[in-house]
Design a protein around this motif. Structure first.
Motif, PDB file in Angstrom:
ATOM      1  N   VAL A  99     -46.475 -14.724   8.772  1.00 30.30           N
ATOM      2  CA  VAL A  99     -46.791 -15.376   7.502  1.00 30.30           C
ATOM      3  C   VAL A  99     -45.749 -15.003   6.453  1.00 30.30           C
ATOM      4  N   SER A 118     -58.813 -22.002   6.661  1.00 28.87           N
ATOM      5  CA  SER A 118     -59.327 -20.815   7.334  1.00 28.87           C
ATOM      6  C   SER A 118     -60.515 -21.220   8.212  1.00 28.87           C
ATOM      7  N   GLU A 123     -61.490 -15.857   6.599  1.00 33.92           N
ATOM      8  CA  GLU A 123     -61.261 -15.901   5.155  1.00 33.92           C
ATOM      9  C   GLU A 123     -60.852 -14.522   4.593  1.00 33.92           C
ATOM     10  N   TRP A 126     -57.140 -13.858   5.275  1.00 31.02           N
ATOM     11  CA  TRP A 126     -56.272 -14.635   4.389  1.00 31.02           C
ATOM     12  C   TRP A 126     -56.361 -14.122   2.947  1.00 31.02           C
ATOM     13  N   TYR A 131     -54.506 -15.304  -0.489  1.00 34.79           N
ATOM     14  CA  TYR A 131     -55.079 -16.656  -0.549  1.00 34.79           C
ATOM     15  C   TYR A 131     -56.491 -16.598  -1.123  1.00 34.79           C
TER      16      TYR A 131
END
Length: 160
Positions: A99, A118, A123, A126, A131
């Protein structure tokens, strides 16, 4: 990523994702052909152990499952479509490293955001990478998000 990596990518997808979100080989090959400079693999001593597909997009535009990558003329966003790490390589920081590599590229290309969908309760992963859930979606984009057929969250982060 090279075409020769696709069998390993398919194998990692198989072990990483629920059957509802598997994409077939033709879709995967189209993704590689559409944005080869944003398709990455990581390798260990046993070969390919992780992959990431991304492309340029716009914030608020969700790629449906099995949908084509459509890069708009005025992209402002790096869309991370698919990140998966094989079980044998989990816990080594390979996913975040892939990433970060893509985000560095996006910054040099003056993109302002990164976004993704996601799935499978990722979640929190991330969120640790910066995010946050983005729930304000136009109806067609909400429909694209629903194409995943399992709980899915559209997430965005700024790149500055």
């Amino acid at each position: 990523m090279q075409v020769r990596d696709i069998p390993a990518v398919m194998s990692i997808q198989e072990e990483s994702y629920a059957a509802e979100v598997h994409e077939d080989e033709a879709v995967i090959l189209n993704r590689l052909a559409a944005c080869p400079q944003l398709a990455w693999v990581a390798e260990d001593d046993q070969g390919v152990c992780a992959y990431l597909f991304a492309y340029h997009s716009r914030v608020g535009k969700v790629t449906p499952l099995d949908g084509d990558f459509e890069s708009p003329a005025k992209a402002d966003c790096l869309y991370l479509h698919d990140l998966a790490v094989s079980r044998r390589a989990s816990g080594r920081g390979i996913g975040p490293a892939l990433v970060q590599k893509n985000l560095e590229q996006a910054r040099t290309q003056k993109l302002r955001y990164s976004a993704l969908v996601s799935v499978q309760e990722s979640e929190a992963f991330w969120s640790r990478l910066g995010y946050a859930a983005h729930t304000e979606l136009e109806p067609p984009q909400a429909s694209n998000l629903a194409s995943y057929q399992i709980p899915a969250v559209y997430m965005v982060r700024a790149l500055h």
